[in-house]
Design a protein around this motif. Structure first.
Motif, PDB file in Angstrom:
ATOM      1  N   ASN A  45       1.675   6.106  -6.899  1.00 46.14           N
ATOM      2  CA  ASN A  45       0.099   6.986  -8.181  1.00 46.14           C
ATOM      3  C   ASN A  45       0.819   8.685  -7.143  1.00 46.14           C
ATOM      4  OD1 ASN A  45      -0.715   4.830  -8.637  1.00 46.14           O
ATOM      5  ND2 ASN A  45      -1.800   4.658  -6.553  1.00 46.14           N
ATOM      6  N   GLU A  46       1.643   9.142  -5.885  1.00 50.73           N
ATOM      7  CA  GLU A  46       1.724   9.970  -6.223  1.00 50.73           C
ATOM      8  C   GLU A  46       3.077  11.004  -6.680  1.00 50.73           C
ATOM      9  OE1 GLU A  46       2.391  10.306  -2.008  1.00 50.73           O
ATOM     10  OE2 GLU A  46      -0.457  10.407  -1.565  1.00 50.73           O
ATOM     11  N   THR A  47       3.750  10.049  -7.428  1.00 49.85           N
ATOM     12  CA  THR A  47       4.566  10.742  -7.648  1.00 49.85           C
ATOM     13  C   THR A  47       4.994  10.641  -9.383  1.00 49.85           C
ATOM     14  OG1 THR A  47       6.464   9.842  -6.134  1.00 49.85           O
ATOM     15  CG2 THR A  47       7.314  10.205  -7.446  1.00 49.85           C
ATOM     16  N   TYR A  48       4.192   9.590  -9.494  1.00 49.84           N
ATOM     17  CA  TYR A  48       4.530   9.460 -11.938  1.00 49.84           C
ATOM     18  C   TYR A  48       3.151   9.361 -11.877  1.00 49.84           C
ATOM     19  CZ  TYR A  48       9.132   8.037  -9.783  1.00 49.84           C
ATOM     20  OH  TYR A  48      10.111   7.713  -8.542  1.00 49.84           O
ATOM     21  N   LYS A  49       3.624  10.004 -12.976  1.00 46.64           N
ATOM     22  CA  LYS A  49       1.825   9.378 -14.510  1.00 46.64           C
ATOM     23  C   LYS A  49       1.449   8.539 -14.713  1.00 46.64           C
ATOM     24  CE  LYS A  49       2.891  14.534 -16.038  1.00 46.64           C
ATOM     25  NZ  LYS A  49       2.996  15.412 -16.389  1.00 46.64           N
ATOM     26  N   GLN A 106       0.520  -1.594  -0.160  1.00 48.15           N
ATOM     27  CA  GLN A 106      -0.209   0.282   0.006  1.00 48.15           C
ATOM     28  C   GLN A 106       0.652   0.952   0.331  1.00 48.15           C
ATOM     29  OE1 GLN A 106      -2.267   1.068   3.929  1.00 48.15           O
ATOM     30  NE2 GLN A 106      -4.223   1.226   1.622  1.00 48.15           N
ATOM     31  N   GLN A 107       2.194   0.878   0.234  1.00 46.55           N
ATOM     32  CA  GLN A 107       3.045   2.358   0.421  1.00 46.55           C
ATOM     33  C   GLN A 107       3.178   2.362  -0.384  1.00 46.55           C
ATOM     34  OE1 GLN A 107       6.278   1.734   3.390  1.00 46.55           O
ATOM     35  NE2 GLN A 107       6.047   4.124   4.192  1.00 46.55           N
ATOM     36  N   HIS A 142      -0.382   4.173 -12.772  1.00 40.19           N
ATOM     37  CA  HIS A 142      -1.409   3.865 -11.680  1.00 40.19           C
ATOM     38  C   HIS A 142      -0.497   2.880 -11.284  1.00 40.19           C
ATOM     39  CE1 HIS A 142      -4.956   6.144 -13.113  1.00 40.19           C
ATOM     40  NE2 HIS A 142      -4.929   6.389 -14.133  1.00 40.19           N
ATOM     41  N   LYS A 189       0.963   3.889  -3.205  1.00 40.20           N
ATOM     42  CA  LYS A 189       1.139   4.850  -3.168  1.00 40.20           C
ATOM     43  C   LYS A 189       1.736   6.750  -3.560  1.00 40.20           C
ATOM     44  CE  LYS A 189      -0.783   8.863   1.122  1.00 40.20           C
ATOM     45  NZ  LYS A 189      -0.973   8.701   2.265  1.00 40.20           N
ATOM     46  N   LEU A 190       2.695   6.122  -2.995  1.00 38.76           N
ATOM     47  CA  LEU A 190       3.936   6.371  -3.383  1.00 38.76           C
ATOM     48  C   LEU A 190       4.398   6.522  -5.163  1.00 38.76           C
ATOM     49  CD1 LEU A 190       7.147   8.204  -3.377  1.00 38.76           C
ATOM     50  CD2 LEU A 190       7.869   5.474  -2.624  1.00 38.76           C
TER      51      LEU A 190
END
Length: 258
Positions: free
Chosen positions: A47-51, A40-41, A53, A44-45
């Protein structure tokens, strides 16, 4: 880019670094490992850092039919799977007759059976892509017998041989097969294998998982058959072809003696 990569053993070590590098290159990620919290961590990293999924499936791959569940999950997520990274695995340290048979068979299930099952299930999907890759994780232990790591080394020899054979069988297809054979790497392998007594020795020769992952992916995309990160590891693997087997076994036995 709308291509997907499946990475097993993705929650830490080489698998985690491979996932991050693939995300950086624009691949969507399908992440598999036992630890839901770590997956999960990581998702999340990404999904939030790269464009891209990142989806994850927490599962113990050594249990019965686990590979079937992963393959079915992947097919539901996307028809565009173009990379399979068979990274999940671990080792056990000790004499064959002093380790439980159940523990050793469980290790072989993960290190060998799951690789074969996932590859067989997902090859039809990979073959549909314009270009696809399989990267199987072996080890420099594949190049010789290793007393006190006997089944681990034998399993990695199997993976290396299988990867080369499958590579040849698929040479006229769109799927390229490579085998990554790292030496000692700072991944927690020694602790998982019960090799705490050799921790100091391992630290002297360990490569970082980031470097191993980078070399592994570069070799995979360059369609190399075997990828051995590190000059000393290359020399070691080459040396096993020149020296008598009994001498190699004596050397490794002293290195890994209990």
């Amino acid at each position: 880019m709308n291509e997907y990569a499946l990475v097993t053993g993705a929650s830490k070590g080489i698998g985690r670094e491979i996932a991050l590098l693939l995300a950086r290159s624009g691949y969507h990620l399908l992440l598999v490992a036992r630890s839901e919290a770590e997956l999960q961590q990581l998702a999340k990293l990404i999904n939030e850092t790269y464009k891209v999924h990142a989806f994850y499936l927490p599962i113990d791959l050594s249990v019965e039919k686990a590979a079937d569940q992963v393959a079915n999950w992947c097919k539901k997520q996307t028809p565009a799977l173009s990379i399979l990274i068979n990274n999940a695995g671990y080792g056990l340290w000790g004499n064959f007759d002093q380790l439980t048979l159940a523990d050793q068979m469980n290790m072989l299930k993960l290190n060998i059976d799951v690789v074969l099952e996932l590859s067989h299930h997902l090859l039809p999907v990979l073959k549909q892509q314009k270009q696809a890759y399989i990267l199987n994780l072996s080890s420099t232990a594949a190049y010789q017998a290793v007393p006190t790591l006997s089944l681990y080394a034998a399993g990695k020899t199997f993976i290396l041989s299988y990867s080369r054979a499958l590579r040849y069988e698929l040479k006229d297809s769109t799927v390229s097969v490579s085998c990554l054979c790292p030496g000692p790497t700072a991944t927690g392998f020694s602790n998982r294998a019960g090799m705490d007594a050799l921790a100091d020795l391992a630290e002297k020769f360990n490569m970082s998982p980031e470097i191993v992952a980078e070399i592994g992916l570069k070799g995979m995309f360059n369609k190399k058959a075997e990828i051995i990160p590190g000059f000393l590891n290359k020399i070691s693997a080459f040396g096993t072809r020149l020296l008598p087997k009994f001498l190699i076994e004596r050397i490794t036995a002293r290195l890994y003696q209990q």
